[in-house]
Design an enzyme around this catalytic site. Structure first.
Site, PDB file in Angstrom:
ATOM      1  N   SER A 175     -23.207 -30.054 -13.722  1.00 58.78           N
ATOM      2  CA  SER A 175     -21.927 -30.104 -14.391  1.00 58.78           C
ATOM      3  C   SER A 175     -21.468 -28.756 -14.946  1.00 58.78           C
ATOM      4  CB  SER A 175     -21.996 -31.125 -15.547  1.00 58.78           C
ATOM      5  OG  SER A 175     -22.943 -30.735 -16.515  1.00 58.78           O
TER       6      SER A 175
ATOM      7  N   LYS B 214     -18.700 -23.641 -21.624  1.00 61.51           N
ATOM      8  CA  LYS B 214     -18.659 -24.922 -20.930  1.00 61.51           C
ATOM      9  C   LYS B 214     -17.888 -25.937 -21.764  1.00 61.51           C
ATOM     10  CE  LYS B 214     -21.563 -28.408 -18.690  1.00 61.51           C
ATOM     11  NZ  LYS B 214     -22.926 -28.833 -18.317  1.00 61.51           N
TER      12      LYS B 214
ATOM     13  N   SER C 207     -27.811 -29.899 -14.275  1.00 63.19           N
ATOM     14  CA  SER C 207     -26.485 -29.309 -14.462  1.00 63.19           C
ATOM     15  C   SER C 207     -26.473 -27.810 -14.689  1.00 63.19           C
ATOM     16  CB  SER C 207     -25.765 -30.006 -15.625  1.00 63.19           C
ATOM     17  OG  SER C 207     -25.444 -31.332 -15.275  1.00 63.19           O
TER      18      SER C 207
END
Length: 482
Positions: free
Chosen positions: A156, A81, A180
Site C-alpha cells: 500500500s 503516506k 506494504s
C-alpha cells in the site's frame, strides 16, 4: 549542485544543506518541480501544500544561517503516506469516507520525522485503508510504476515507492501489514524495510498490543534506511511492548563481513507458494553474490504451514477493530475487499482466536529453530512482476488462480506472520526491464545486522542507482477489473 539534487541520498542532501552548498529553499524548489514533472505520469502525490512547505524551508534556512545545531534531516523535503496522520494536512487513507478528514495531531512517525528536520510537503497515494498491494482508490485514482507507467507500483506504500524511485525525494515513510513496504519497493526498484515489533512504536487507542502492522522507511540506499531509523526508532510510553531498539543502534557502522554467514533460501516457502519462473531464476542467479562474499547459501526454510492462518486471522481482527466503526457509518463508499476483511474479523470465534495463538506459538518455535542454524532467510519478495494497473489484483500467479485479493501477496504475508524484521532490496530487472526485489529476513531485533547484510548485497549490485525514464504520459487508467 541544483542539477543533481534529485539524485542525492538523504545522507548527502542533509550534509549539503548543513554545509551550505545548497539551501533548503533550493532543495524544496527542485522537489516541487519534480512533482510537477512526474506526477501527471504516475499519480503518486495526492495532496500538496507548497506554500506551507516554502514557509518551513525559509525557517530552515534561517536556522542554518544562525549557526545553531541542526537536526539530522534538516531541510529534507518529504511527502508522507496518506495513511499516516499529519496535523493540519488532509489524511484520507484513500477513502471517500475520509475525503475531508484533517487530523489535529501527527502520528508518532511523522512527529519524529518533523523533529528531525523534515519539511512536510504533502501526501502520497494509497489503496483504500491500505488494503491490498496495488495502489488505487475511488478518491484519487491509480498510482503507476515509474519504470513502466501502465503497470502497478505495488502498495500500500505505492505512492511512497513511486516518488522515491522518481527522484522526487530521497526517503519516504510507509507502513506494512502484509508487504506494504516490501512489495512496492520490489516493484519500484527501491529499498523497503519492515522493522521488528515496536522498534518504531505505533500508539493506538484501539489496541496498544497490536503487532502485525508496522511503520517504516523506503529509500534508494540502505544508508538512508539506517538514517531514517535513527530518528524514528525508540520507546514511547503509550506502547506496553517491553522490547524495542535504541535509535543509537542505527547510527553504528553498516560494514559487515559475510564470510561464514549462513543463508537459507526458499523458492516457495516450503509450502508451494507460486512464484513466476522468471523471478525465481533471476533471484537464484543473484544468490551467487552472497557466495562470492563468503556466505554459505543453502535451500532451507522455517515451517510456514500455519503462517497463513496466523496472518489471515490476525489481520481480520485488526481490520474489524480499526475499520468496523467506519463501515458502520460510511460502508456504502468503501471497497468490497475492506468489507470482506472486516466481516471475517467479526466472524472469528473464541476457538479461532485460541487456534491462532497456538499456531503463532508453533510458528515462532519453527523460526527459532531455523535461526539456530542460519543467520538470514532469503526469498522472493513479490510473486509476480509489476502487472497491468487496470486490474484490482492479479487473477493468477504462475498459473494458479487467485481466490482473494491477498493470494498474490503471500510471499510477504507469510513473513509478516512471523513478526520478524524484513528487508526488500533491489535485485535487478526482468527481461523487459521490470524491477525485481530480493526479500531478506533476520531474527527478532537483529534489525541493524539485517541492514548490514542488505548493504553488502547493495554494494555489489548498485541496482537502485538505475533511474526510471519517464518520457510520455500513459493513457488514462479508468478500468478496474478483477
Amino acid at each position: 549542485m541544483p542539477d543533481t539534487i534529485g539524485e542525492l541520498s538523504a545522507v548527502e542532501l542533509s550534509a549539503a544543506i548543513r554545509e551550505k552548498k545548497v539551501s533548503a529553499r533550493e532543495v524544496l524548489a527542485e522537489h516541487l518541480n519534480r512533482i510537477s514533472e512526474v506526477n501527471p505520469v504516475i499519480n503518486a502525490v495526492v495532496t500538496l501544500d507548497a506554500d506551507g512547505a516554502q514557509a518551513l524551508a525559509h525557517r530552515a534556512d534561517q536556522l542554518t544561517a544562525s549557526g545553531a545545531p541542526l537536526p539530522p534531516l534538516h531541510g529534507v523535503p518529504m511527502t508522507h503516506k496518506d495513511t499516516n496522520n499529519t496535523a493540519g494536512m488532509r489524511t484520507t487513507q484513500g477513502s471517500l469516507a475520509l475525503r475531508d478528514f484533517v487530523p489535529d495531531a501527527d502520528d508518532l512517525i511523522i512527529a519524529r520525522l518533523k523533529a528531525a528536520g523534515v519539511i512536510s510537503t504533502g501526501k502520497s497515494n494509497v489503496p483504500e485503508f491500505g488494503a491490498g498491494s496495488h495502489t488505487f482508490n475511488d478518491l484519487f485514482g491509480t498510482t503507476t510504476n515509474p519504470y513502466a507507467p501502465t503497470l502497478s507500483a505495488g502498495g500500500s506504500s505505492g505512492g511512497a515507492a513511486a516518488v522515491v524511485a522518481s527522484r522526487v525525494q530521497s526517503i519516504g515513510d510507509g507502513s506494512d501489514m502484509g508487504g506494504s513496504l516490501r512489495i512496492p519497493a520490489s516493484f519500484c526498484n527501491v529499498v523497503g524495510f519492515r522493522p521488528s515489533t515496536a522498534v518504531i512504536p505505533m500508539p493506538s487507542d484501539i489496541n496498544a498490543y497490536s503487532w502485525l502492522g508496522r511503520t517504516g522507511p523506503m529509500a534508494r540506499s540502505i544508508e538512508d534506511i539506517a538514517l531514517f531509523m535513527s530518528v524514528t526508532a525508540g520507546k514511547d510510553p503509550r506502547i506496553p511492548h517491553p522490547a524495542g531498539l535504541d535509535p543509537e543502534v542505527f547510527r553504528s557502522s553498516l560494514e559487515t563481513d559475510m564470510r561464514g554467514v549462513r543463508i537459507g533460501w526458499s523458492r516457495d516457502f516450503g509450502i508451494g507458494v507460486p512464484v513466476e519462473a522468471e523471478i525465481l531464476d533471476h533471484l537464484e542467479r543473484h544468490l551467487a553474490i552472497f557466495e562470492d562474499l563468503g556466505a554459505i547459501v543453502e535451500e532451507a526454510t522455517p515451517d510456514f504451514s500455519e503462517a497463513d492462518l496466523v496472518f489471515g486471522n490476525t489481520r481480520a481482527m485488526d481490520f474489524a477493530a480499526g475499520l468496523g466503526p467506519i463501515l458502520e457509518r460510511a460502508g456504502d463508499v468503501v471497497k468490497p475487499e475492506v468489507h470482506w476483511n472486516v466481516n471475517k474479523g467479526f466472524a472469528l470465534t473464541a476457538r479461532d482466536l485460541i487456534e491462532t495463538a497456538a499456531a503463532r506459538s508453533r510458528l515462532e518455535r519453527s523460526v527459532q529453530e531455523f535461526f539456530g542454524r542460519y543467520d538470514l532467510f532469503a526469498s522472493p519478495c513479490a510473486q509476480v512482476l509489476p502487472f497491468d494497473a487496470t486490474l484490482r489484483y492479479p487473477t493468477d500467479v504462475a498459473g494458479v488462480p487467485s481466490e482473494t485479493y491477498l493470494d498474490w501477496m503471500r510471499s510477504a504475508c507469510l513473513l509478516s506472520a512471523t513478526g520478524l524484521p524484513v528487508l526488500s532490496v533491489p535485485a535487478g530487472f526482468s527481461s523487459i526491464g521490470l524491477p525485481i526485489g530480493l526479500q531478506l529476513a533476520g531474527n527478532h531485533y537483529t534489525d541493524m545486522q539485517l541492514l548490514r547484510y542488505g548493504r553488502a548485497f547493495e554494494q555489489q549490485t548498485g541496482y537502485a542507482a538505475v533511474a526510471p525514464v519517464m518520457t510520455a504520459r500513459p493513457a488514462p487508467l479508468t478500468t478496474m477489473s478483477a
